[in-house]
Design a protein around this motif. Structure first.
Motif, PDB file in Angstrom:
ATOM      1  N   PHE A   1       0.845  -1.195   0.000  1.00  0.00           N
ATOM      2  CA  PHE A   1       0.000   0.000   0.000  1.00  0.00           C
ATOM      3  C   PHE A   1       0.883   1.248   0.000  1.00  0.00           C
ATOM      4  CE2 PHE A   1      -2.586  -3.281   2.101  1.00  0.00           C
ATOM      5  CZ  PHE A   1      -3.663  -3.296   1.228  1.00  0.00           C
ATOM      6  N   LYS A   2       0.757   2.029  -1.059  1.00  0.00           N
ATOM      7  CA  LYS A   2       1.604   3.210  -1.220  1.00  0.00           C
ATOM      8  C   LYS A   2       0.900   4.509  -0.841  1.00  0.00           C
ATOM      9  CE  LYS A   2       4.678   0.419  -2.883  1.00  0.00           C
ATOM     10  NZ  LYS A   2       5.801  -0.020  -2.020  1.00  0.00           N
ATOM     11  N   THR A   3      -0.435   4.456  -0.721  1.00  0.00           N
ATOM     12  CA  THR A   3      -1.188   5.653  -0.332  1.00  0.00           C
ATOM     13  C   THR A   3      -2.173   5.309   0.784  1.00  0.00           C
ATOM     14  OG1 THR A   3      -2.995   5.305  -1.904  1.00  0.00           O
ATOM     15  CG2 THR A   3      -1.068   6.532  -2.698  1.00  0.00           C
ATOM     16  N   LYS A   4      -2.554   6.305   1.532  1.00  0.00           N
ATOM     17  CA  LYS A   4      -3.515   6.116   2.621  1.00  0.00           C
ATOM     18  C   LYS A   4      -4.876   5.678   2.065  1.00  0.00           C
ATOM     19  CE  LYS A   4      -1.381   9.562   5.675  1.00  0.00           C
ATOM     20  NZ  LYS A   4      -1.544  10.852   6.403  1.00  0.00           N
ATOM     21  N   SER A   5      -5.292   6.291   0.979  1.00  0.00           N
ATOM     22  CA  SER A   5      -6.600   5.980   0.405  1.00  0.00           C
ATOM     23  C   SER A   5      -6.674   4.538  -0.072  1.00  0.00           C
ATOM     24  CB  SER A   5      -6.908   6.924  -0.757  1.00  0.00           C
ATOM     25  OG  SER A   5      -7.005   8.264  -0.294  1.00  0.00           O
ATOM     26  N   ALA A   6      -5.570   4.035  -0.625  1.00  0.00           N
ATOM     27  CA  ALA A   6      -5.540   2.649  -1.100  1.00  0.00           C
ATOM     28  C   ALA A   6      -5.719   1.690   0.070  1.00  0.00           C
ATOM     29  CB  ALA A   6      -4.227   2.364  -1.819  1.00  0.00           C
ATOM     30  N   TYR A   7      -5.066   1.991   1.197  1.00  0.00           N
ATOM     31  CA  TYR A   7      -5.212   1.110   2.362  1.00  0.00           C
ATOM     32  C   TYR A   7      -6.610   1.203   2.945  1.00  0.00           C
ATOM     33  CZ  TYR A   7      -4.979  -0.931   6.927  1.00  0.00           C
ATOM     34  OH  TYR A   7      -5.265  -1.710   8.026  1.00  0.00           O
ATOM     35  N   MET A   8      -7.162   2.416   3.029  1.00  0.00           N
ATOM     36  CA  MET A   8      -8.493   2.586   3.596  1.00  0.00           C
ATOM     37  C   MET A   8      -9.545   1.903   2.732  1.00  0.00           C
ATOM     38  SD  MET A   8      -8.198   4.056   6.484  1.00  0.00           S
ATOM     39  CE  MET A   8      -9.920   4.450   6.783  1.00  0.00           C
ATOM     40  N   ARG A   9      -9.370   1.936   1.421  1.00  0.00           N
ATOM     41  CA  ARG A   9     -10.268   1.213   0.521  1.00  0.00           C
ATOM     42  C   ARG A   9     -10.194  -0.285   0.818  1.00  0.00           C
ATOM     43  NH1 ARG A   9     -12.846   0.966  -4.435  1.00  0.00           N
ATOM     44  NH2 ARG A   9     -12.680   3.197  -4.785  1.00  0.00           N
ATOM     45  N   TYR A  10      -8.970  -0.789   0.956  1.00  0.00           N
ATOM     46  CA  TYR A  10      -8.777  -2.213   1.263  1.00  0.00           C
ATOM     47  C   TYR A  10      -9.428  -2.570   2.595  1.00  0.00           C
ATOM     48  CZ  TYR A  10      -6.361  -6.382   2.944  1.00  0.00           C
ATOM     49  OH  TYR A  10      -6.069  -7.620   3.471  1.00  0.00           O
ATOM     50  N   ASN A  11      -9.302  -1.681   3.569  1.00  0.00           N
ATOM     51  CA  ASN A  11      -9.882  -1.904   4.891  1.00  0.00           C
ATOM     52  C   ASN A  11     -11.393  -2.083   4.796  1.00  0.00           C
ATOM     53  OD1 ASN A  11     -11.254  -0.699   7.454  1.00  0.00           O
ATOM     54  ND2 ASN A  11      -9.182  -1.174   8.147  1.00  0.00           N
ATOM     55  N   CYS A  12     -12.032  -1.233   3.994  1.00  0.00           N
ATOM     56  CA  CYS A  12     -13.484  -1.322   3.824  1.00  0.00           C
ATOM     57  C   CYS A  12     -13.865  -2.578   3.054  1.00  0.00           C
ATOM     58  CB  CYS A  12     -13.994  -0.081   3.097  1.00  0.00           C
ATOM     59  SG  CYS A  12     -15.791   0.022   3.000  1.00  0.00           S
ATOM     60  N   GLU A  13     -13.108  -2.880   2.005  1.00  0.00           N
ATOM     61  CA  GLU A  13     -13.376  -4.084   1.223  1.00  0.00           C
ATOM     62  C   GLU A  13     -13.308  -5.329   2.100  1.00  0.00           C
ATOM     63  OE1 GLU A  13     -10.584  -4.170  -1.952  1.00  0.00           O
ATOM     64  OE2 GLU A  13     -11.630  -2.654  -3.147  1.00  0.00           O
ATOM     65  N   SER A  14     -12.327  -5.369   2.991  1.00  0.00           N
ATOM     66  CA  SER A  14     -12.153  -6.530   3.876  1.00  0.00           C
ATOM     67  C   SER A  14     -13.368  -6.719   4.764  1.00  0.00           C
ATOM     68  CB  SER A  14     -10.898  -6.357   4.733  1.00  0.00           C
ATOM     69  OG  SER A  14      -9.743  -6.330   3.936  1.00  0.00           O
ATOM     70  N   ARG A  15     -13.872  -5.617   5.301  1.00  0.00           N
ATOM     71  CA  ARG A  15     -15.056  -5.706   6.157  1.00  0.00           C
ATOM     72  C   ARG A  15     -16.248  -6.263   5.374  1.00  0.00           C
ATOM     73  NH1 ARG A  15     -15.502  -0.739  10.455  1.00  0.00           N
ATOM     74  NH2 ARG A  15     -13.288  -0.190  10.638  1.00  0.00           N
ATOM     75  N   ILE A  16     -16.460  -5.730   4.193  1.00  0.00           N
ATOM     76  CA  ILE A  16     -17.643  -6.124   3.421  1.00  0.00           C
ATOM     77  C   ILE A  16     -17.491  -7.525   2.842  1.00  0.00           C
ATOM     78  CG2 ILE A  16     -19.016  -5.532   1.385  1.00  0.00           C
ATOM     79  CD1 ILE A  16     -18.733  -2.616   2.163  1.00  0.00           C
ATOM     80  N   ARG A  17     -16.279  -7.915   2.481  1.00  0.00           N
ATOM     81  CA  ARG A  17     -16.066  -9.301   2.047  1.00  0.00           C
ATOM     82  C   ARG A  17     -16.384 -10.269   3.182  1.00  0.00           C
ATOM     83  NH1 ARG A  17     -11.339  -7.459  -0.721  1.00  0.00           N
ATOM     84  NH2 ARG A  17     -10.088  -8.086   1.070  1.00  0.00           N
ATOM     85  N   GLY A  18     -16.164  -9.815   4.417  1.00  0.00           N
ATOM     86  CA  GLY A  18     -16.500 -10.640   5.574  1.00  0.00           C
ATOM     87  C   GLY A  18     -17.988 -10.937   5.641  1.00  0.00           C
ATOM     88  N   TYR A  19     -18.814  -9.984   5.209  1.00  0.00           N
ATOM     89  CA  TYR A  19     -20.259 -10.214   5.198  1.00  0.00           C
ATOM     90  C   TYR A  19     -20.606 -11.295   4.180  1.00  0.00           C
ATOM     91  CZ  TYR A  19     -20.043  -5.521   7.312  1.00  0.00           C
ATOM     92  OH  TYR A  19     -19.735  -4.436   8.082  1.00  0.00           O
ATOM     93  N   MET A  20     -19.900 -11.289   3.051  1.00  0.00           N
ATOM     94  CA  MET A  20     -20.144 -12.303   2.025  1.00  0.00           C
ATOM     95  C   MET A  20     -19.758 -13.684   2.549  1.00  0.00           C
ATOM     96  SD  MET A  20     -21.360 -12.641  -1.028  1.00  0.00           S
ATOM     97  CE  MET A  20     -21.926 -14.336  -1.028  1.00  0.00           C
TER      98      MET A  20
END
Length: 222
Positions: free
Chosen positions: A27-46
């Protein structure tokens, strides 16, 4: 937290290395990591949807639920797991924060607003980023108690093509049913909210049109 230096104006890893402590080097930018953080949460719902398959005893129902799960997973994949919610570089309708990275608590499931006006900027410091992990994306209509059981119930007597999977997608993975809440505002008791019975199944007209198209194709082939 309020006494920490605000470095939210910095975005790249090379400019704010302290923020990235403990974050994978890819992760080279803060936004890229924060996007990944959100994706991880929502993938958990799946994953929770898929795990519900284990509770189904009837083979036919299990097969239909698996079809529905695959369709939901595809819809989520096409939406890039709705990671835009935490990404401050996204357009305003698609993100939950300001351009600077400030998030505001949306209040508990039964409130219109947060009475304490909780807010946080996880882009500002490492400590704020870590503390933000305690904030929850809370389902108003509960995922485990209500939404997934409603989908299971619908598939006991219907095929997956008869079920309005778009509605279940919205209830499981989108802002239509998700609220970002501070840990203090996260009420863990039963929400006592039910799925909209008018939305659970596809409209008869749409289903009939689909059947007519299939019949038409068969006739042409004959």
């Amino acid at each position: 937290m309020q006494n920490l230096e605000d470095r939210s104006d910095l975005e790249n890893r090379t400019d704010d290395e302290d923020w990235f402590k403990g974050v994978d080097a890819r992760f080279k930018t803060k936004s890229a990591y924060m996007r990944y953080n959100c994706e991880s949460r929502i993938r958990g719902y799946m994953k929770e949807v898929v795990e519900a398959t284990k509770t189904i005893e009837k083979a036919k129902v299990r097969a239909e639920f698996e079809k529905a799960s695959r369709s939901l997973a595809e819809m989520l994949k096409n939406a890039r797991n709705n990671g835009s919610y935490f990404d401050r570089t996204e357009e305003e309708p698609d993100r939950l924060c300001t351009q600077e990275g400030w998030f505001t608590c949306q209040g508990s499931f039964d409130q219109e607003l947060c009475p304490s006006f909780h807010s946080i900027n996880p882009y500002s410091s490492q400590e704020s980023r870590v503390f933000f992990s305690t904030w929850n994306l809370d389902h108003r209509i509960e995922k485990k108690r209500t939404v997934i059981p409603a989908l299971l119930d619908a598939l006991h007597n219907h095929k997956s093509v008869d079920v309005n999977l778009n509605y279940f997608y919205r209830m499981l993975f989108t802002r239509e049913n998700l609220k970002l809440v501070h840990i203090v505002c996260h009420k863990k008791g039963a929400h006592n909210l039910q799925c909209d019975t008018k939305e659970i199944f596809r409209r008869a007209g749409n289903t009939q049109k689909g059947k007519q198209k299939v019949v038409g194709k068969k006739r042409r082939l004959l």
